[in-house]
Write a protein that holds these residues in place. Sequence first.
Motif, PDB file in Angstrom:
ATOM      1  N   ASN A  57      37.963  38.757  33.377  1.00 61.15           N
ATOM      2  CA  ASN A  57      37.652  38.192  34.692  1.00 61.15           C
ATOM      3  C   ASN A  57      38.128  36.707  34.702  1.00 61.15           C
ATOM      4  OD1 ASN A  57      35.968  40.277  36.259  1.00 61.15           O
ATOM      5  ND2 ASN A  57      35.031  40.228  34.105  1.00 61.15           N
ATOM      6  N   ALA A  58      38.163  35.639  33.847  1.00 59.42           N
ATOM      7  CA  ALA A  58      38.436  34.524  34.109  1.00 59.42           C
ATOM      8  C   ALA A  58      39.838  34.329  34.473  1.00 59.42           C
ATOM      9  CB  ALA A  58      38.064  33.570  32.629  1.00 59.42           C
ATOM     10  N   PRO A  59      40.999  34.903  33.890  1.00 60.06           N
ATOM     11  CA  PRO A  59      42.204  34.902  34.438  1.00 60.06           C
ATOM     12  C   PRO A  59      42.305  34.870  35.902  1.00 60.06           C
ATOM     13  CG  PRO A  59      42.041  36.019  32.103  1.00 60.06           C
ATOM     14  CD  PRO A  59      40.878  35.928  32.706  1.00 60.06           C
ATOM     15  N   ARG A  60      41.493  36.138  36.308  1.00 61.34           N
ATOM     16  CA  ARG A  60      41.616  36.532  37.713  1.00 61.34           C
ATOM     17  C   ARG A  60      41.202  35.181  38.797  1.00 61.34           C
ATOM     18  NH1 ARG A  60      37.672  40.858  38.506  1.00 61.34           N
ATOM     19  NH2 ARG A  60      38.696  41.268  40.376  1.00 61.34           N
ATOM     20  N   LEU A  61      40.152  34.635  38.081  1.00 56.27           N
ATOM     21  CA  LEU A  61      39.721  33.292  39.030  1.00 56.27           C
ATOM     22  C   LEU A  61      40.667  32.219  38.763  1.00 56.27           C
ATOM     23  CD1 LEU A  61      37.594  31.635  40.263  1.00 56.27           C
ATOM     24  CD2 LEU A  61      36.636  31.294  38.156  1.00 56.27           C
ATOM     25  N   ALA A  62      41.393  32.018  37.756  1.00 57.29           N
ATOM     26  CA  ALA A  62      42.434  30.900  37.417  1.00 57.29           C
ATOM     27  C   ALA A  62      43.647  31.207  38.322  1.00 57.29           C
ATOM     28  CB  ALA A  62      42.669  30.842  35.837  1.00 57.29           C
ATOM     29  N   ALA A  63      44.115  32.310  38.336  1.00 57.00           N
ATOM     30  CA  ALA A  63      45.302  32.724  39.197  1.00 57.00           C
ATOM     31  C   ALA A  63      44.994  32.644  40.573  1.00 57.00           C
ATOM     32  CB  ALA A  63      45.692  34.238  38.936  1.00 57.00           C
ATOM     33  N   ALA A  64      43.758  33.004  41.112  1.00 58.78           N
ATOM     34  CA  ALA A  64      43.320  32.726  42.479  1.00 58.78           C
ATOM     35  C   ALA A  64      43.450  31.187  42.866  1.00 58.78           C
ATOM     36  CB  ALA A  64      41.948  33.421  43.099  1.00 58.78           C
ATOM     37  N   LEU A  65      42.626  30.658  42.104  1.00 61.17           N
ATOM     38  CA  LEU A  65      42.577  29.014  42.281  1.00 61.17           C
ATOM     39  C   LEU A  65      43.898  28.314  42.056  1.00 61.17           C
ATOM     40  CD1 LEU A  65      39.545  28.358  39.800  1.00 61.17           C
ATOM     41  CD2 LEU A  65      39.683  27.935  42.300  1.00 61.17           C
ATOM     42  N   GLU A  66      44.817  28.849  41.367  1.00 62.47           N
ATOM     43  CA  GLU A  66      46.193  28.201  41.407  1.00 62.47           C
ATOM     44  C   GLU A  66      46.957  28.480  42.593  1.00 62.47           C
ATOM     45  OE1 GLU A  66      50.200  28.353  38.477  1.00 62.47           O
ATOM     46  OE2 GLU A  66      48.666  29.719  38.237  1.00 62.47           O
ATOM     47  N   LYS A  67      46.621  29.520  43.128  1.00 61.99           N
ATOM     48  CA  LYS A  67      47.344  30.239  44.177  1.00 61.99           C
ATOM     49  C   LYS A  67      46.858  29.296  45.629  1.00 61.99           C
ATOM     50  CE  LYS A  67      50.028  33.777  46.171  1.00 61.99           C
ATOM     51  NZ  LYS A  67      50.328  35.265  45.899  1.00 61.99           N
ATOM     52  N   ILE A  68      45.635  29.247  45.676  1.00 64.19           N
ATOM     53  CA  ILE A  68      44.845  28.627  46.591  1.00 64.19           C
ATOM     54  C   ILE A  68      45.335  27.263  46.760  1.00 64.19           C
ATOM     55  CG2 ILE A  68      42.530  27.836  47.757  1.00 64.19           C
ATOM     56  CD1 ILE A  68      41.645  30.368  46.497  1.00 64.19           C
ATOM     57  N   SER A  69      45.463  26.455  45.453  1.00 61.78           N
ATOM     58  CA  SER A  69      45.887  25.056  45.471  1.00 61.78           C
ATOM     59  C   SER A  69      47.089  24.763  45.950  1.00 61.78           C
ATOM     60  CB  SER A  69      45.714  24.700  43.832  1.00 61.78           C
ATOM     61  OG  SER A  69      44.444  24.401  43.560  1.00 61.78           O
ATOM     62  N   GLU A  99      32.099  35.445  53.828  1.00 58.88           N
ATOM     63  CA  GLU A  99      31.492  35.875  52.746  1.00 58.88           C
ATOM     64  C   GLU A  99      32.152  37.224  52.110  1.00 58.88           C
ATOM     65  OE1 GLU A  99      27.197  36.729  53.050  1.00 58.88           O
ATOM     66  OE2 GLU A  99      26.809  34.789  53.282  1.00 58.88           O
ATOM     67  N   CYS A 100      32.742  37.090  51.144  1.00 56.81           N
ATOM     68  CA  CYS A 100      33.602  37.919  50.527  1.00 56.81           C
ATOM     69  C   CYS A 100      32.925  38.987  49.347  1.00 56.81           C
ATOM     70  CB  CYS A 100      34.864  37.239  49.479  1.00 56.81           C
ATOM     71  SG  CYS A 100      35.488  35.852  50.679  1.00 56.81           S
ATOM     72  N   PRO A 101      32.699  40.212  49.758  1.00 48.54           N
ATOM     73  CA  PRO A 101      32.445  41.158  48.504  1.00 48.54           C
ATOM     74  C   PRO A 101      33.735  41.251  47.764  1.00 48.54           C
ATOM     75  CG  PRO A 101      33.023  42.286  50.748  1.00 48.54           C
ATOM     76  CD  PRO A 101      32.912  40.768  51.099  1.00 48.54           C
ATOM     77  N   GLY A 102      33.670  41.805  46.552  1.00 51.63           N
ATOM     78  CA  GLY A 102      34.456  42.168  45.629  1.00 51.63           C
ATOM     79  C   GLY A 102      33.850  42.473  44.432  1.00 51.63           C
ATOM     80  N   PHE A 103      34.965  42.910  43.283  1.00 55.04           N
ATOM     81  CA  PHE A 103      34.689  43.422  42.240  1.00 55.04           C
ATOM     82  C   PHE A 103      34.896  42.500  40.938  1.00 55.04           C
ATOM     83  CE2 PHE A 103      36.237  46.389  45.165  1.00 55.04           C
ATOM     84  CZ  PHE A 103      35.301  47.648  45.150  1.00 55.04           C
ATOM     85  N   TRP A 104      33.785  42.704  40.063  1.00 57.35           N
ATOM     86  CA  TRP A 104      34.147  42.106  38.428  1.00 57.35           C
ATOM     87  C   TRP A 104      34.239  43.171  37.625  1.00 57.35           C
ATOM     88  CZ3 TRP A 104      28.986  42.951  40.333  1.00 57.35           C
ATOM     89  CH2 TRP A 104      28.028  43.448  39.171  1.00 57.35           C
ATOM     90  N   LEU A 105      34.873  42.810  36.632  1.00 62.18           N
ATOM     91  CA  LEU A 105      35.394  43.732  35.720  1.00 62.18           C
ATOM     92  C   LEU A 105      34.546  43.644  34.331  1.00 62.18           C
ATOM     93  CD1 LEU A 105      39.206  43.336  35.880  1.00 62.18           C
ATOM     94  CD2 LEU A 105      37.875  44.852  37.283  1.00 62.18           C
ATOM     95  N   GLU A 106      34.162  44.950  33.855  1.00 60.86           N
ATOM     96  CA  GLU A 106      33.760  45.308  32.451  1.00 60.86           C
ATOM     97  C   GLU A 106      34.504  46.185  31.929  1.00 60.86           C
ATOM     98  OE1 GLU A 106      29.451  45.085  31.822  1.00 60.86           O
ATOM     99  OE2 GLU A 106      28.957  43.418  33.326  1.00 60.86           O
ATOM    100  N   GLN A 107      34.137  46.439  30.337  1.00 65.71           N
ATOM    101  CA  GLN A 107      34.722  47.332  29.622  1.00 65.71           C
ATOM    102  C   GLN A 107      34.358  48.899  30.158  1.00 65.71           C
ATOM    103  OE1 GLN A 107      37.147  47.363  27.458  1.00 65.71           O
ATOM    104  NE2 GLN A 107      37.192  45.201  27.322  1.00 65.71           N
ATOM    105  N   GLY A 108      35.180  49.632  30.592  1.00 67.67           N
ATOM    106  CA  GLY A 108      35.048  50.900  31.390  1.00 67.67           C
ATOM    107  C   GLY A 108      34.668  51.041  32.840  1.00 67.67           C
ATOM    108  N   GLY A 109      34.833  49.871  33.469  1.00 72.04           N
ATOM    109  CA  GLY A 109      34.527  49.953  34.892  1.00 72.04           C
ATOM    110  C   GLY A 109      34.564  48.641  35.535  1.00 72.04           C
ATOM    111  N   LYS A 110      34.504  48.791  36.688  1.00 68.59           N
ATOM    112  CA  LYS A 110      34.618  47.689  37.767  1.00 68.59           C
ATOM    113  C   LYS A 110      33.124  47.692  38.661  1.00 68.59           C
ATOM    114  CE  LYS A 110      37.468  49.308  41.333  1.00 68.59           C
ATOM    115  NZ  LYS A 110      38.882  48.989  41.875  1.00 68.59           N
TER     116      LYS A 110
END
Length: 334
Positions: free
Chosen positions: A157-169, A99-110
């Motif tokens: 956030n979507a590009p962060r997920l896409a990059a992770a999926l590409e590297k895991i693949s 189980e991975c804690p982590g951060f999502w981003l919004e304007q002005g902070g994470k």
Amino acid sequence: MPVGDWTWEVVPASGGVRPAQAADVAVEIWNILAERELAAPVGKVDVSVRIAGDMRDVRVDAVGMPLVPEPLAPGAAFATAVGQAESVEEDCVVTIRVECPGFWLEQGGKYRAEKLFAVQMVLWAGNSLMVTLETYSDAWLTVDTRDREQPEVHTLNAPRLAAALEKISALLGSAPDPGDENHYAKPTQDGFEDVRTEGPAYTDSWGTFEVPARARLLRSRVPDSEDEYEETTDHPVRYLAVEHAGHTVGYLWASVADDAAGFEPRVAVGEIAFQAGAGWLLGLREAHSQGLTPLAALDWLARQPSRPEIGLITGADSREVMSLDALEELSGRY
């Protein structure tokens, strides 16, 4: 409840897969997520080993181990559990879940979520390895689970997920098999489908599915009773924030006009919110047994001796929102 998932099947050309190799892959995926702050430095990992011919025969059951830097170093809890899995000689099913804690981003902070992702490895008798990545956040969606468009959040956030999926693949040598469309979204090989053209699968998926599911999860931690306040209200509610170990874990609330009161767990802090919430529900039952109105119960609980194991009420004065829906929104978002 997962918002989406992706699965890879790894079939070795020869020689099979050992538990230690599966553990190495789990750590590598953790590191890929950590590169983008999709996984924070310390998570949790479970390891189980069951005999393939009799799944009731459990040989290893290590739960809630800390996943720390260098988790497979000699003496680390994870390394010890993997060593125990390696020693099982019969054909077995090895499951590793992180189980991975982590951060999502919004304007002005994470913002931190205690279960942003989960990684599950299932090794079947050493012959094939199934790897599944689950996400529990809507930060990757163009429309959030409350049916509101969120282009800025998606862009961050979507590009962060896409990059992770590409590297895991690339690590696993194949593209993922996206999970099925669910209440919230439709996964694709590089993230999620943009639902703005056709609309989401459900309207108000948050209220229809997520809120009742977390209410059931919270209620499952306390015994059944008829001596308690109503769970819902159409009136404004007053609430007090509850803090545990430096985090707000939820909100103790009472209706201003009828016999309703309860606890809304703050989803982002994970399991601790439900553990604390169970204690506050029992406190509300005690107040109800004394004949206190919901507002009087809120005041009475605020004056009780502190119980650090279920959290501390922060601030002496309650706040008021126009509806229970608004408080559920607050507890579910941040």
